[in-house]
Design a protein around this motif. Structure first.
Motif, PDB file in Angstrom:
ATOM      1  N   THR A 187      29.130  -1.260  14.233  1.00 55.45           N
ATOM      2  CA  THR A 187      30.237  -1.773  15.043  1.00 55.45           C
ATOM      3  C   THR A 187      30.005  -1.504  16.521  1.00 55.45           C
ATOM      4  O   THR A 187      30.135  -2.397  17.357  1.00 55.45           O
ATOM      5  CB  THR A 187      31.572  -1.145  14.596  1.00 55.45           C
ATOM      6  OG1 THR A 187      31.895  -1.612  13.291  1.00 55.45           O
ATOM      7  CG2 THR A 187      32.701  -1.516  15.537  1.00 55.45           C
ATOM      8  N   LEU A 188      29.645  -0.292  16.862  1.00 52.19           N
ATOM      9  CA  LEU A 188      29.483   0.068  18.275  1.00 52.19           C
ATOM     10  C   LEU A 188      28.295  -0.643  18.913  1.00 52.19           C
ATOM     11  O   LEU A 188      28.341  -1.032  20.076  1.00 52.19           O
ATOM     12  CB  LEU A 188      29.349   1.587  18.406  1.00 52.19           C
ATOM     13  CG  LEU A 188      30.601   2.358  17.966  1.00 52.19           C
ATOM     14  CD1 LEU A 188      30.298   3.842  17.817  1.00 52.19           C
ATOM     15  CD2 LEU A 188      31.741   2.151  18.949  1.00 52.19           C
ATOM     16  N   ARG A 189      27.239  -0.853  18.141  1.00 48.45           N
ATOM     17  CA  ARG A 189      26.080  -1.573  18.695  1.00 48.45           C
ATOM     18  C   ARG A 189      26.392  -3.055  18.947  1.00 48.45           C
ATOM     19  O   ARG A 189      26.121  -3.557  20.042  1.00 48.45           O
ATOM     20  CB  ARG A 189      24.866  -1.405  17.773  1.00 48.45           C
ATOM     21  CG  ARG A 189      23.582  -2.002  18.333  1.00 48.45           C
ATOM     22  CD  ARG A 189      22.359  -1.550  17.558  1.00 48.45           C
ATOM     23  NE  ARG A 189      22.127  -2.285  16.336  1.00 48.45           N
ATOM     24  CZ  ARG A 189      22.458  -1.890  15.113  1.00 48.45           C
ATOM     25  NH1 ARG A 189      23.078  -0.738  14.940  1.00 48.45           N
ATOM     26  NH2 ARG A 189      22.176  -2.616  14.053  1.00 48.45           N
ATOM     27  N   PRO A 190      26.979  -3.781  17.989  1.00 50.08           N
ATOM     28  CA  PRO A 190      27.397  -5.149  18.307  1.00 50.08           C
ATOM     29  C   PRO A 190      28.416  -5.212  19.443  1.00 50.08           C
ATOM     30  O   PRO A 190      28.439  -6.187  20.197  1.00 50.08           O
ATOM     31  CB  PRO A 190      28.000  -5.646  16.985  1.00 50.08           C
ATOM     32  CG  PRO A 190      27.291  -4.857  15.941  1.00 50.08           C
ATOM     33  CD  PRO A 190      27.105  -3.493  16.549  1.00 50.08           C
ATOM     34  N   GLY A 191      29.246  -4.175  19.578  1.00 44.32           N
ATOM     35  CA  GLY A 191      30.161  -4.157  20.706  1.00 44.32           C
ATOM     36  C   GLY A 191      29.422  -4.208  22.027  1.00 44.32           C
ATOM     37  O   GLY A 191      29.756  -4.978  22.929  1.00 44.32           O
ATOM     38  N   SER A 192      28.385  -3.382  22.143  1.00 44.57           N
ATOM     39  CA  SER A 192      27.584  -3.367  23.363  1.00 44.57           C
ATOM     40  C   SER A 192      26.821  -4.677  23.541  1.00 44.57           C
ATOM     41  O   SER A 192      26.827  -5.269  24.627  1.00 44.57           O
ATOM     42  CB  SER A 192      26.598  -2.196  23.330  1.00 44.57           C
ATOM     43  OG  SER A 192      25.780  -2.175  24.476  1.00 44.57           O
ATOM     44  N   TYR A 193      26.174  -5.152  22.493  1.00 41.72           N
ATOM     45  CA  TYR A 193      25.341  -6.346  22.590  1.00 41.72           C
ATOM     46  C   TYR A 193      26.151  -7.599  22.929  1.00 41.72           C
ATOM     47  O   TYR A 193      25.642  -8.522  23.572  1.00 41.72           O
ATOM     48  CB  TYR A 193      24.603  -6.580  21.280  1.00 41.72           C
ATOM     49  CG  TYR A 193      23.452  -5.647  21.000  1.00 41.72           C
ATOM     50  CD1 TYR A 193      23.002  -4.727  21.947  1.00 41.72           C
ATOM     51  CD2 TYR A 193      22.783  -5.685  19.776  1.00 41.72           C
ATOM     52  CE1 TYR A 193      21.947  -3.877  21.682  1.00 41.72           C
ATOM     53  CE2 TYR A 193      21.714  -4.843  19.498  1.00 41.72           C
ATOM     54  CZ  TYR A 193      21.303  -3.932  20.460  1.00 41.72           C
ATOM     55  OH  TYR A 193      20.246  -3.103  20.184  1.00 41.72           O
ATOM     56  N   GLY A 385      18.483  -4.383  16.089  1.00 39.95           N
ATOM     57  CA  GLY A 385      18.540  -3.366  17.127  1.00 39.95           C
ATOM     58  C   GLY A 385      18.566  -1.947  16.593  1.00 39.95           C
ATOM     59  O   GLY A 385      18.784  -1.696  15.412  1.00 39.95           O
ATOM     60  N   ASP A 386      18.358  -1.005  17.502  1.00 34.88           N
ATOM     61  CA  ASP A 386      18.251   0.424  17.183  1.00 34.88           C
ATOM     62  C   ASP A 386      19.634   1.070  17.186  1.00 34.88           C
ATOM     63  O   ASP A 386      20.355   1.023  18.181  1.00 34.88           O
ATOM     64  CB  ASP A 386      17.346   1.099  18.225  1.00 34.88           C
ATOM     65  CG  ASP A 386      16.955   2.512  17.840  1.00 34.88           C
ATOM     66  OD1 ASP A 386      17.744   3.194  17.169  1.00 34.88           O
ATOM     67  OD2 ASP A 386      15.858   2.948  18.249  1.00 34.88           O
ATOM     68  N   ALA A 387      20.006   1.694  16.072  1.00 31.76           N
ATOM     69  CA  ALA A 387      21.322   2.326  15.940  1.00 31.76           C
ATOM     70  C   ALA A 387      21.301   3.826  16.244  1.00 31.76           C
ATOM     71  O   ALA A 387      22.305   4.509  16.022  1.00 31.76           O
ATOM     72  CB  ALA A 387      21.856   2.111  14.524  1.00 31.76           C
ATOM     73  N   SER A 388      20.208   4.340  16.775  1.00 31.05           N
ATOM     74  CA  SER A 388      20.023   5.787  16.876  1.00 31.05           C
ATOM     75  C   SER A 388      21.153   6.506  17.608  1.00 31.05           C
ATOM     76  O   SER A 388      21.557   7.605  17.222  1.00 31.05           O
ATOM     77  CB  SER A 388      18.691   6.101  17.576  1.00 31.05           C
ATOM     78  OG  SER A 388      17.600   5.658  16.808  1.00 31.05           O
ATOM     79  N   PHE A 389      21.658   5.906  18.696  1.00 30.09           N
ATOM     80  CA  PHE A 389      22.689   6.595  19.468  1.00 30.09           C
ATOM     81  C   PHE A 389      24.011   6.718  18.705  1.00 30.09           C
ATOM     82  O   PHE A 389      24.871   7.511  19.081  1.00 30.09           O
ATOM     83  CB  PHE A 389      22.930   5.883  20.809  1.00 30.09           C
ATOM     84  CG  PHE A 389      22.013   6.336  21.896  1.00 30.09           C
ATOM     85  CD1 PHE A 389      22.106   7.615  22.426  1.00 30.09           C
ATOM     86  CD2 PHE A 389      21.032   5.488  22.398  1.00 30.09           C
ATOM     87  CE1 PHE A 389      21.256   8.044  23.438  1.00 30.09           C
ATOM     88  CE2 PHE A 389      20.173   5.903  23.413  1.00 30.09           C
ATOM     89  CZ  PHE A 389      20.283   7.187  23.929  1.00 30.09           C
ATOM     90  N   GLN A 390      24.192   5.928  17.632  1.00 31.01           N
ATOM     91  CA  GLN A 390      25.479   5.909  16.938  1.00 31.01           C
ATOM     92  C   GLN A 390      25.505   6.715  15.648  1.00 31.01           C
ATOM     93  O   GLN A 390      26.581   7.000  15.120  1.00 31.01           O
ATOM     94  CB  GLN A 390      25.875   4.460  16.634  1.00 31.01           C
ATOM     95  CG  GLN A 390      26.093   3.618  17.872  1.00 31.01           C
ATOM     96  CD  GLN A 390      27.109   4.236  18.809  1.00 31.01           C
ATOM     97  OE1 GLN A 390      28.014   4.949  18.380  1.00 31.01           O
ATOM     98  NE2 GLN A 390      26.960   3.986  20.097  1.00 31.01           N
ATOM     99  N   LEU A 391      24.353   7.085  15.125  1.00 29.13           N
ATOM    100  CA  LEU A 391      24.317   7.725  13.814  1.00 29.13           C
ATOM    101  C   LEU A 391      25.142   9.003  13.775  1.00 29.13           C
ATOM    102  O   LEU A 391      25.880   9.252  12.815  1.00 29.13           O
ATOM    103  CB  LEU A 391      22.867   8.021  13.413  1.00 29.13           C
ATOM    104  CG  LEU A 391      21.916   6.824  13.358  1.00 29.13           C
ATOM    105  CD1 LEU A 391      20.555   7.260  12.849  1.00 29.13           C
ATOM    106  CD2 LEU A 391      22.484   5.708  12.509  1.00 29.13           C
ATOM    107  N   GLN A 392      25.028   9.836  14.813  1.00 30.47           N
ATOM    108  CA  GLN A 392      25.739  11.113  14.754  1.00 30.47           C
ATOM    109  C   GLN A 392      27.245  10.941  14.826  1.00 30.47           C
ATOM    110  O   GLN A 392      27.997  11.692  14.198  1.00 30.47           O
ATOM    111  CB  GLN A 392      25.268  12.050  15.855  1.00 30.47           C
ATOM    112  CG  GLN A 392      25.527  11.599  17.268  1.00 30.47           C
ATOM    113  CD  GLN A 392      24.915  12.579  18.260  1.00 30.47           C
ATOM    114  OE1 GLN A 392      24.167  13.486  17.898  1.00 30.47           O
ATOM    115  NE2 GLN A 392      25.228  12.398  19.524  1.00 30.47           N
ATOM    116  N   TRP A 393      27.714   9.918  15.543  1.00 28.22           N
ATOM    117  CA  TRP A 393      29.166   9.716  15.622  1.00 28.22           C
ATOM    118  C   TRP A 393      29.707   9.165  14.305  1.00 28.22           C
ATOM    119  O   TRP A 393      30.875   9.393  13.975  1.00 28.22           O
ATOM    120  CB  TRP A 393      29.505   8.796  16.790  1.00 28.22           C
ATOM    121  CG  TRP A 393      28.867   9.252  18.064  1.00 28.22           C
ATOM    122  CD1 TRP A 393      28.018   8.547  18.859  1.00 28.22           C
ATOM    123  CD2 TRP A 393      28.988  10.546  18.678  1.00 28.22           C
ATOM    124  NE1 TRP A 393      27.608   9.303  19.928  1.00 28.22           N
ATOM    125  CE2 TRP A 393      28.178  10.541  19.845  1.00 28.22           C
ATOM    126  CE3 TRP A 393      29.689  11.713  18.357  1.00 28.22           C
ATOM    127  CZ2 TRP A 393      28.067  11.652  20.679  1.00 28.22           C
ATOM    128  CZ3 TRP A 393      29.567  12.817  19.191  1.00 28.22           C
ATOM    129  CH2 TRP A 393      28.761  12.777  20.329  1.00 28.22           C
TER     130      TRP A 393
END
Length: 452
Positions: A187-193, A385-393
């Motif tokens: 969700t957060l990655r498509p939000g940014s893209y 795309g890369d989801a790395s920044f979102q995994l921990q949240w």
């Protein structure tokens, strides 16, 4: 949930009281491209790739099209004229509905019908939403291979995933509301893209019966209204007054994923600090404790362990029709033990109160949403795309919201994520509105899409 701007579910009314139409939306420009497929009216767009199908049986929108057909935005406005309590909504095609197929982007579930609404869909319907159709997802909202949906700002690029269609269709003003999901960064990655707001509420704050549900929108006002519908209530209700950036303290954390951040994301991170400081905010760099550096590894242990169980039935019945990533989970190619899985659960559970305490010292934490602008789509992988920044949240369970406003070298949107302690969703939305206004005014992103 994926939410659009302008028209949103709120106390049985999907229209924000302070907005009179689609053309007055707040947010990072007026995004209007996303596209649809199998929509019951002509689409005046290049990218007809967001939808997978309309409801079964009698068309609930019959009589609204006209001979020439309407764009989705025009259709939404026409529905508003006929019934002020109804607004269009779409659902990621992994969310069960009683009157439409739920196909999971898998040949195993082609034309499959659950004949039962997921709990969040019940809530939307009861609040007056008109469910318009399903949007494309990656296979089982899990795999990295993207669907046919394109980015509304550049059809050669990915809209992200897994909630590919949900993000694109909201950014395109085709519908005001769309539900999506997130297991990693879906969700957060498509939000940014796609240059829109995307909220991952506190884990379990919205019923997960029928799936995990998160929200998209083009304005925070829409998210606040949907938060009312789903009763995302903090113990202490935030002041109704606008949040003031002056004197507010923000913690900027790069996290251990920072080496993956490409230059446009690093520049957005730096500019975000400067813009807040110019408004009188206090900005501090926050280095998370050493334990947080191995969260990525622990996340993958949980993903592998739970995927091993979740897809076992499909594997036993239709192994040849599954994506290789799912086969890896069920066959345990990572050789993860149950002891590894239990250790990951316990390790992450211990860090949740730690991140709550750290985030509680600030109006919110701020961290990158993505590693880069949306990648160019290449066949056959269609990498989302890369989801790395979102995994921990995702595994730490706090509320997190992508706030757009920045622009990369290819004129594509870049967002940053705001994070608050668990069950501080309302407070985070108040902060996000003020931060979004600041970044949208000075972050550099302006949509190049013409209105329709």
């Amino acid at each position: 949930l994926a939410l659009g701007s302008g028209d949103v579910v709120a106390s049985g009314n999907l229209r924000p009281p302070n907005q009179q139409g689609r053309d007055q939306q707040t947010g990072p420009g007026q995004q209007q491209r996303g596209g649809g497929e199998r929509i019951p009216f002509p689409m005046p767009r290049q990218n007809r790739r967001s939808y997978v199908g309309p409801p079964r049986g009698e068309d609930p929108l019959a009589g609204l099209y006209g001979e020439e057909g309407m764009s989705p935005g025009q259709l939404s406005e026409e529905i508003e004229k006929q019934d002020e309590q109804r607004r269009l909504a779409t659902l990621e095609d992994v969310i069960n509905t009683k009157d439409m197929p739920t196909q999971h982007n898998s040949p195993i579930y082609k034309d499959h019908r659950a004949n039962l609404d997921a709990s969040p869909v019940m809530t939307l319907r009861a609040s007056g939403a008109l469910i318009f159709g399903k949007t494309h997802t990656t296979e089982f909202a899990t795999c990295q291979k993207g669907p046919i949906t394109c980015n509304p700002h550049d059809p050669t690029r990915t809209p992200g995933g897994s909630s590919s269609g949900s993000g694109a269709v909201v950014a395109d003003f085709q519908v005001p509301i769309s539900l999506g999901t997130q297991t990693g960064g879906s969700t957060l990655r498509p939000g940014s893209y796609n240059g829109i707001y995307a909220l991952k509420p506190t884990w379990n704050a919205i019923s997960r019966e029928g799936l995990k549900i998160w929200l998209y929108a083009r304005s925070v006002a829409d998210l606040e209204l949907l938060a009312k519908v789903f009763r995302l209530e903090d113990d202490v209700t935030p002041s109704p007054e606008p949040f003031s950036l002056k004197g507010a303290k923000f913690g900027f954390t790069k996290t251990s994923v920072w080496p993956k951040a490409e230059e446009p994301v690093r520049e957005a991170f730096t500019l975000a600090k400067k813009l807040l400081e110019a408004k009188g905010a206090i900005v501090e760099d926050v280095e998370l404790p050493e334990e947080f550096t191995i969260l990525q590894e622990k996340y993958r242990h949980i993903l592998a362990g739970e995927g091993r169980a979740a897809f076992l039935g499909d594997y036993l019945g239709n192994k040849d029709l599954l994506d290789p990533l799912i086969l890896d989970h069920v066959e345990n190619h990572s050789k993860m033990s149950r002891a590894d899985q239990v250790d990951a659960y316990d390790f992450i559970a211990a860090l949740r109160p730690v991140i709550d305490k750290i985030a509680g010292k600030y109006a919110c934490l701020i961290t990158p949403s993505v590693t880069s602008e949306p990648p160019v789509t290449t066949e056959p992988m269609r990498y989302t795309g890369d989801a790395s920044f979102q995994l921990q949240w995702s595994v730490l369970h706090p509320p997190a919201i992508n706030v757009p406003g920045f622009e990369g070298p290819n004129s594509m949107p870049i967002g940053l994520t705001l994070v608050a302690p668990r069950y501080h969703d309302q407070a985070l939305l108040k902060v996000a509105e003020a931060v979004g206004n600041c970044w949208n005014a000075g972050g550099g992103f302006t949509s190049k899409l013409a209105d329709f």
